[in-house]
Motif scaffolding. Structure first.
Motif, PDB file in Angstrom:
ATOM      1  N   CYS A   1       1.193  -1.137   0.036  1.00 44.14           N
ATOM      2  CA  CYS A   1      -0.058  -0.226  -0.004  1.00 44.14           C
ATOM      3  C   CYS A   1       0.870   1.063  -0.120  1.00 44.14           C
ATOM      4  CB  CYS A   1      -1.187  -0.323   1.099  1.00 44.14           C
ATOM      5  SG  CYS A   1      -2.149   1.432   1.080  1.00 44.14           S
TER       6      CYS A   1
ATOM      7  N   CYS B   1      -2.952   5.286   5.327  1.00 46.40           N
ATOM      8  CA  CYS B   1      -2.754   3.737   6.003  1.00 46.40           C
ATOM      9  C   CYS B   1      -2.461   3.303   6.960  1.00 46.40           C
ATOM     10  CB  CYS B   1      -2.440   2.828   4.946  1.00 46.40           C
ATOM     11  SG  CYS B   1      -2.098   1.058   4.849  1.00 46.40           S
TER      12      CYS B   1
ATOM     13  N   CYS C   1      -5.784  -3.004   0.137  1.00 45.82           N
ATOM     14  CA  CYS C   1      -4.616  -2.874   1.214  1.00 45.82           C
ATOM     15  C   CYS C   1      -6.157  -2.930   2.442  1.00 45.82           C
ATOM     16  CB  CYS C   1      -4.209  -1.506   0.965  1.00 45.82           C
ATOM     17  SG  CYS C   1      -4.020  -1.016   2.678  1.00 45.82           S
TER      18      CYS C   1
ATOM     19  N   HIS D   1      -7.989   3.417   6.071  1.00 47.54           N
ATOM     20  CA  HIS D   1      -7.136   4.564   5.665  1.00 47.54           C
ATOM     21  C   HIS D   1      -8.685   5.749   6.041  1.00 47.54           C
ATOM     22  CE1 HIS D   1      -6.335   1.511   3.258  1.00 47.54           C
ATOM     23  NE2 HIS D   1      -5.001   2.034   3.803  1.00 47.54           N
TER      24      HIS D   1
ATOM     25  N   PRO E   1      -7.419   2.052  -1.241  1.00 43.65           N
ATOM     26  CA  PRO E   1      -5.880   1.463  -2.144  1.00 43.65           C
ATOM     27  C   PRO E   1      -6.297   0.389  -2.849  1.00 43.65           C
ATOM     28  CG  PRO E   1      -5.759   2.579  -0.124  1.00 43.65           C
ATOM     29  CD  PRO E   1      -6.625   1.625  -0.241  1.00 43.65           C
TER      30      PRO E   1
END
Ligand code: ZN
Ligand code: ZN
Length: 290
Positions: free
Chosen positions: A64, A69, A109, A113, A120
């Motif tokens: 990622c 993240c 991912c 987030h 992502p």
């Protein structure tokens, strides 16, 4: 032992044929492919959800790159991505593959987030014959110490697929005004349009479940219309959407769970979709969910 369920899955025919009731709708029909995923042991050259990817041993596994993240914040490389789907051109000729490619791999991912507009995702197009030595043990995200049952719900169980083609129709809002008015008048009496026009569950192409993405999405690179590549969903749907072959399963049994929620995923609070550029499949893919 082969634990891959070979039974086909069939959706019950709609109670009314929309194109017969409102013939002008036919011009807006599209084909979706219900995937009917079921837990199994797909191989690295098969189409599947959540199974092993045909990934070259010599190629690094995607991580990622989102700055927000929470998996390994700010670290380079970030969290290893997780296999979401692998689809072959032989099984899904309706997918627009780039020239020379015949294998689509989708990863994402599972970290949280906070600020990204899109989850992502990474889309990789390959020619399967070019992969001779397969990466045996791809890196996995470190879920040690994380909330049990949270990140796991973003990691699909390996599932084999039982593709089935169906006709779908656009959201009401996406129809031309005159047609929209006629469909709306009919729907006011029946309240059937939404259920008849779009399938829940994992599917390729067609129309995403109403409200799970903005209408009229366009490619971030070239502004061409973006079309549904893959719909993700928490369940495969009930009522007429429950495959005819699964109707007799007893509520609460493992077989029932495997039919209704085969991937074990929770896509935020509802369905979501990955959208690809209609002009160039290699342009960035967008992810939306409710
Ligand atoms: Zn991430
Ligand atoms: Zn584009």
């Amino acid at each position: 032992m082969d634990d891959n369920d070979p039974m086909t899955r069939t959706t019950e025919a709609p109670s009314v044929d929309l194109a017969q009731i409102i013939p002008d709708l036919s011009a807006y029909a599209s084909t979706t492919v219900r995937l009917h995923p079921r837990p199994g042991s797909p191989g690295p050259r098969d189409s599947h959800i959540g199974g092993p990817l045909l990934w070259p041993a010599t190629e690094s596994w995607p991580h990622c790159e989102a700055p927000d993240c929470d998996q390994y914040p700010g670290e380079d490389p970030g969290s290893p991505m997780v296999a979401l789907a692998q689809l072959t051109a032989a099984d899904f000729p309706e997918i627009a593959f780039p020239e020379g490619a015949d294998l689509l791999q989708i990863l994402w991912c599972v970290g949280y987030h906070c600020c990204s507009k899109h989850a992502p995702c990474r889309v990789v197009w390959r020619r399967a014959a070019e992969v001779t030595e397969i990466l045996e043990a791809p890196p996995e995200p470190d879920l040690e110490g994380e909330l049990p049952g949270f990140y796991e719900t973003y990691i699909p169980r390996p599932c084999v697929l039982h593709p089935e083609r169906l006709i779908e129709y656009p959201w009401l809002e996406d129809l031309p005004d005159d047609l929209k008015d006629r469909v709306r008048a009919w729907d006011r009496d029946t309240d059937l349009y939404e259920d008849l026009s779009t399938a829940p569950g994992f599917k390729i192409g067609g129309t995403v479940i109403h409200g799970s993405a903005p209408s009229g999405l366009t490619c971030v690179a070239c502004d061409a219309p973006a079309t549904l590549l893959l719909q993700l969903d928490n369940g495969e749907g009930d009522g007429r959407w429950c495959a005819i072959e699964d109707r007799d399963l007893a509520y609460g049994t493992p077989e029932y769970e495997q039919a209704y929620t085969p991937t074990g995923m929770m896509v935020d609070v509802g369905p979501g979709g990955l959208f690809a550029c209609s002009a160039d499949p290699e342009h960035p893919v967008l992810f939306y969910s409710q």
